[in-house]
Design an enzyme around this catalytic site. Sequence first.
Site, PDB file in Angstrom:
ATOM      1  N   SER A  40     -15.412   2.165 -28.047  1.00 44.58           N
ATOM      2  CA  SER A  40     -13.886   2.980 -28.291  1.00 44.58           C
ATOM      3  C   SER A  40     -12.992   2.561 -27.178  1.00 44.58           C
ATOM      4  O   SER A  40     -12.137   3.302 -27.289  1.00 44.58           O
ATOM      5  CB  SER A  40     -14.362   4.282 -28.574  1.00 44.58           C
ATOM      6  OG  SER A  40     -14.674   5.013 -27.375  1.00 44.58           O
ATOM      7  N   GLY A  41     -13.445   1.510 -26.616  1.00 41.60           N
ATOM      8  CA  GLY A  41     -12.053   1.075 -25.638  1.00 41.60           C
ATOM      9  C   GLY A  41     -11.103   0.351 -26.578  1.00 41.60           C
ATOM     10  O   GLY A  41     -11.290   0.305 -27.811  1.00 41.60           O
TER      11      GLY A  41
ATOM     12  N   ALA B 215     -10.855  -2.859 -27.153  1.00 40.55           N
ATOM     13  CA  ALA B 215     -11.245  -3.785 -28.210  1.00 40.55           C
ATOM     14  C   ALA B 215     -11.879  -3.254 -29.199  1.00 40.55           C
ATOM     15  O   ALA B 215     -11.785  -3.721 -30.707  1.00 40.55           O
ATOM     16  CB  ALA B 215     -12.218  -4.666 -27.161  1.00 40.55           C
TER      17      ALA B 215
ATOM     18  N   ALA C  17      -6.726   1.783 -17.441  1.00 42.66           N
ATOM     19  CA  ALA C  17      -5.995   0.825 -17.052  1.00 42.66           C
ATOM     20  C   ALA C  17      -4.819   0.946 -16.562  1.00 42.66           C
ATOM     21  O   ALA C  17      -3.974   1.829 -17.445  1.00 42.66           O
ATOM     22  CB  ALA C  17      -5.811  -0.323 -18.009  1.00 42.66           C
ATOM     23  N   GLN C  18      -4.158   0.714 -15.642  1.00 43.08           N
ATOM     24  CA  GLN C  18      -2.628   1.194 -15.230  1.00 43.08           C
ATOM     25  C   GLN C  18      -1.634   0.280 -15.536  1.00 43.08           C
ATOM     26  O   GLN C  18      -0.593   0.505 -15.875  1.00 43.08           O
ATOM     27  CB  GLN C  18      -2.827   1.748 -13.626  1.00 43.08           C
ATOM     28  CG  GLN C  18      -3.626   2.678 -13.161  1.00 43.08           C
ATOM     29  CD  GLN C  18      -3.734   2.966 -11.959  1.00 43.08           C
ATOM     30  OE1 GLN C  18      -3.094   2.206 -10.921  1.00 43.08           O
ATOM     31  NE2 GLN C  18      -4.339   4.046 -11.332  1.00 43.08           N
ATOM     32  N   GLY C  19      -2.047  -0.893 -14.848  1.00 40.95           N
ATOM     33  CA  GLY C  19      -0.917  -1.836 -14.955  1.00 40.95           C
ATOM     34  C   GLY C  19      -0.352  -2.389 -16.249  1.00 40.95           C
ATOM     35  O   GLY C  19       0.821  -2.054 -16.206  1.00 40.95           O
ATOM     36  N   GLY C  20      -0.886  -2.951 -17.058  1.00 40.63           N
ATOM     37  CA  GLY C  20      -0.239  -3.164 -18.307  1.00 40.63           C
ATOM     38  C   GLY C  20      -1.021  -4.435 -18.961  1.00 40.63           C
ATOM     39  O   GLY C  20      -2.161  -4.635 -18.783  1.00 40.63           O
TER      40      GLY C  20
ATOM     41  N   GLU D  41       2.581  -8.732 -11.565  1.00 45.17           N
ATOM     42  CA  GLU D  41       1.223  -8.374 -10.701  1.00 45.17           C
ATOM     43  C   GLU D  41       0.826  -9.958 -10.228  1.00 45.17           C
ATOM     44  O   GLU D  41       1.272 -11.084 -10.353  1.00 45.17           O
ATOM     45  CB  GLU D  41       0.314  -7.914 -11.849  1.00 45.17           C
ATOM     46  CG  GLU D  41       0.649  -6.536 -12.109  1.00 45.17           C
ATOM     47  CD  GLU D  41      -0.401  -6.012 -12.937  1.00 45.17           C
ATOM     48  OE1 GLU D  41      -1.510  -6.555 -13.265  1.00 45.17           O
ATOM     49  OE2 GLU D  41       0.007  -4.805 -13.619  1.00 45.17           O
TER      50      GLU D  41
ATOM     51  N   HIS E   2     -11.476  -5.192  -7.193  1.00 41.86           N
ATOM     52  CA  HIS E   2      -9.888  -4.860  -7.225  1.00 41.86           C
ATOM     53  C   HIS E   2      -9.730  -4.802  -5.896  1.00 41.86           C
ATOM     54  O   HIS E   2     -10.400  -3.775  -5.388  1.00 41.86           O
ATOM     55  CB  HIS E   2      -9.537  -3.757  -8.249  1.00 41.86           C
ATOM     56  CG  HIS E   2      -8.068  -3.716  -8.421  1.00 41.86           C
ATOM     57  ND1 HIS E   2      -7.063  -3.260  -7.365  1.00 41.86           N
ATOM     58  CD2 HIS E   2      -7.431  -3.740  -9.600  1.00 41.86           C
ATOM     59  CE1 HIS E   2      -5.906  -3.309  -7.746  1.00 41.86           C
ATOM     60  NE2 HIS E   2      -6.222  -3.742  -9.234  1.00 41.86           N
TER      61      HIS E   2
ATOM     62  N   ARG F 188      -6.752 -12.122  -7.242  1.00 44.87           N
ATOM     63  CA  ARG F 188      -7.267 -11.006  -6.869  1.00 44.87           C
ATOM     64  C   ARG F 188      -8.244 -11.301  -6.021  1.00 44.87           C
ATOM     65  O   ARG F 188      -8.746 -10.565  -4.916  1.00 44.87           O
ATOM     66  CB  ARG F 188      -7.846 -10.285  -7.947  1.00 44.87           C
ATOM     67  CG  ARG F 188      -7.084  -9.130  -8.397  1.00 44.87           C
ATOM     68  CD  ARG F 188      -7.641  -8.247  -9.638  1.00 44.87           C
ATOM     69  NE  ARG F 188      -6.283  -7.658 -10.081  1.00 44.87           N
ATOM     70  CZ  ARG F 188      -6.498  -7.105 -11.260  1.00 44.87           C
ATOM     71  NH1 ARG F 188      -7.610  -6.969 -12.042  1.00 44.87           N
ATOM     72  NH2 ARG F 188      -5.157  -6.506 -11.753  1.00 44.87           N
TER      73      ARG F 188
ATOM     74  N   HIS G  99     -14.486  -3.873 -10.420  1.00 44.72           N
ATOM     75  CA  HIS G  99     -13.466  -3.624 -11.229  1.00 44.72           C
ATOM     76  C   HIS G  99     -13.697  -3.947 -12.605  1.00 44.72           C
ATOM     77  O   HIS G  99     -13.518  -3.255 -13.392  1.00 44.72           O
ATOM     78  CB  HIS G  99     -11.892  -3.988 -10.684  1.00 44.72           C
ATOM     79  CG  HIS G  99     -10.869  -3.510 -11.476  1.00 44.72           C
ATOM     80  ND1 HIS G  99     -10.527  -2.270 -11.984  1.00 44.72           N
ATOM     81  CD2 HIS G  99     -10.041  -4.291 -12.185  1.00 44.72           C
ATOM     82  CE1 HIS G  99      -9.441  -2.271 -12.421  1.00 44.72           C
ATOM     83  NE2 HIS G  99      -8.962  -3.554 -12.798  1.00 44.72           N
TER      84      HIS G  99
ATOM     85  N   ARG H  84     -10.320 -13.299 -13.045  1.00 46.92           N
ATOM     86  CA  ARG H  84      -9.512 -12.859 -14.313  1.00 46.92           C
ATOM     87  C   ARG H  84      -8.089 -12.667 -13.762  1.00 46.92           C
ATOM     88  O   ARG H  84      -7.831 -12.030 -12.837  1.00 46.92           O
ATOM     89  CB  ARG H  84      -9.951 -11.554 -14.902  1.00 46.92           C
ATOM     90  CG  ARG H  84      -8.816 -11.021 -15.752  1.00 46.92           C
ATOM     91  CD  ARG H  84      -9.617  -9.697 -16.549  1.00 46.92           C
ATOM     92  NE  ARG H  84      -9.560  -8.664 -15.794  1.00 46.92           N
ATOM     93  CZ  ARG H  84      -8.709  -7.939 -15.568  1.00 46.92           C
ATOM     94  NH1 ARG H  84      -7.562  -8.024 -15.974  1.00 46.92           N
ATOM     95  NH2 ARG H  84      -9.013  -6.923 -14.866  1.00 46.92           N
TER      96      ARG H  84
ATOM     97  N   LEU I  51      -6.682  -6.035 -21.315  1.00 46.87           N
ATOM     98  CA  LEU I  51      -6.241  -5.469 -22.302  1.00 46.87           C
ATOM     99  C   LEU I  51      -5.860  -6.515 -23.477  1.00 46.87           C
ATOM    100  O   LEU I  51      -6.262  -6.200 -24.831  1.00 46.87           O
ATOM    101  CB  LEU I  51      -5.311  -4.368 -22.107  1.00 46.87           C
ATOM    102  CG  LEU I  51      -5.495  -3.104 -21.253  1.00 46.87           C
ATOM    103  CD1 LEU I  51      -4.164  -2.122 -21.050  1.00 46.87           C
ATOM    104  CD2 LEU I  51      -6.896  -2.379 -21.693  1.00 46.87           C
TER     105      LEU I  51
HETATM  106  C1  SIN Z   1      -3.953  -3.020 -12.134  1.00 47.56           C
HETATM  107  O1  SIN Z   1      -3.256  -1.943 -12.488  1.00 47.56           O
HETATM  108  O2  SIN Z   1      -3.860  -3.360 -11.073  1.00 47.56           O
HETATM  109  C2  SIN Z   1      -5.222  -3.328 -12.900  1.00 47.56           C
HETATM  110  C3  SIN Z   1      -4.650  -4.152 -13.950  1.00 47.56           C
HETATM  111  C4  SIN Z   1      -5.821  -5.070 -14.424  1.00 47.56           C
HETATM  112  O3  SIN Z   1      -7.114  -5.098 -13.980  1.00 47.56           O
HETATM  113  O4  SIN Z   1      -5.570  -5.948 -15.057  1.00 47.56           O
END
Ligand code: SIN
Length: 529
Positions: free
Chosen positions: A25-26, A28, A58-61, A126, A242, A288, A349, A384, A390
């Site tokens: 239930s994420g 995907a 997930a924070q970034g986007g 990012e 990460h 990363r 991560h 990645r 996402l």
């Molecule tokens: C992050 O916000 O740094 C994580 C985003 C990601 O894993 O793509």
Amino acid sequence: MDRYLVGFNINDIPYEHYDVIIIGSGIAGVYTALQTDKNVKVAVITKETLDISNSVLAQGGIAVSLDKDDSPECHFKDTIYAGAGLCNEETVWALVSEAAENIDILCRYGVNFDRAENNKLALSREGAHSKNRIVHTGDATGKEVCDTLIHALLKHENVKIYERTFAIDIIAENRKCIGLLTFMEDLNGFKLFLSESVVCASGGYGQLYYNTTNPPVATGDGIALAYRAGLRLMDLEFIQFHPTVLCHPENRSFLISEAVRGEGAVLLNAKGERFMPSYHPMAELAPRDVVSRAIFQEIQKTRSSHVFLDISHKDREYVENRFPTIYRTCMQYGIDITKDKIPVAPAAHYSMGGIMTDAYGRTGIDGFYACGEAACNGIHGANRLASNSLLEGLVFGRRIAIEVSNRVLNGTKHKTVAPELLNVEKVSSEPLENVNVLKLKLRKLMTEKVGIVRDEENLQEAMKRVLEMKQEISGKAYTTIEQWEFVNMLTLAELVIKSALMRKESRGAHYRSDYPQTDDINFKVNTII
Ligand code: SIN
């Protein structure tokens, strides 16, 4: 390895028919369910509750080329560059070229992305992106997207949700999917879901590591069940660490988003020196894997447990508004990010590897699909690109939804009748005890021996100890979810180590100190069956 995790007699198990079963239930899983035609009967099965997943954290986007100076071609180039030579160009192109239409669909579901002054979607930067292209909702994008999609899903009458339901094994005959064997906690028993289409969106295996940003559910169950069914897995050696995860005695798993570096934060070692410019021309915004390795080296050099992330030069109000979750969480530990340096260290991560699929989520079993972190279709290669995950769930989830809907509505399905004679015997009276102790032992072992920097000696030692653990539990009775998770983790640990031993070079997230060079002549994708 046994074909099935548990003993069972199929005739004793209650069953139900669905057109499509979705595991996970994420983003995907939920998006695949939402995008499936409303005339198709869908069951979504999730190990915990609907709102618990890696996606939520997930924070970034989400990466998407929307700016007038950007293009899918440019997003494609950045993804390929970060992937260090192992990306699949067909699937990467699908990812980047279908990004905008899926973001548009999210907006129509009501996802409230941050907007710029002109009311266009605000775009941030990012690591390893050459343009600003991350759509976001503050620093809690995953939560906003998942909450909105779940809210929409609950209104779909063709979809039934089964929470606290553990996917044990798929049932297939002649390489055709028939259904899924599960354990339902509420029934305290097995239940069989019969279906010609099963979509595995069960997430990755970050829990193989002691320090991870992943929630406890990320034990790779879907990938392990695919392996037991004889499906090919791919790229397992590539674990993304990460670079910036909070390193505080009371919290070693809270992510400090890469977007913080995207807004100008710098990394400083324990002596207060900025170090990234000497490692890569993109400095803090290098891919990363490069940043995580640089931090690892600085930590070793300075004999510290962490480095520091510093955004204190930015306007206080701006930082509080742009990163409210990070601000509030760090404050709980006495760290005011608007003036203090944040102690950070890398942590596991994201699992680049998973169930090998084509560009439509298909696998080697007809009717069994995979998407999201559980799948591997080559979009990430060896590393990645930030905020492509996402997006992966959206693009390939939708592709699968269209395909399974067509199968069902065009009547091309095969029969989904339980095989009459499936009786799997497992006789053992000796219970497997202390499974949580074993899990911890395994996670520490993987962190120590199969982490950011690897070599033959440590990998061989890790393999030896994993095989010992396998021996230790062999012949015992596994009857609880914790025990099944551990068996799945052990299976994956062995396969990750095997893949890492096979790759005698350094590439992307896989760095071998005994083979520090990238081998551009003999390299290939590692698959395991
Ligand atoms: C992050 O916000 O740094 C994580 C985003 C990601 O894993 O793509």
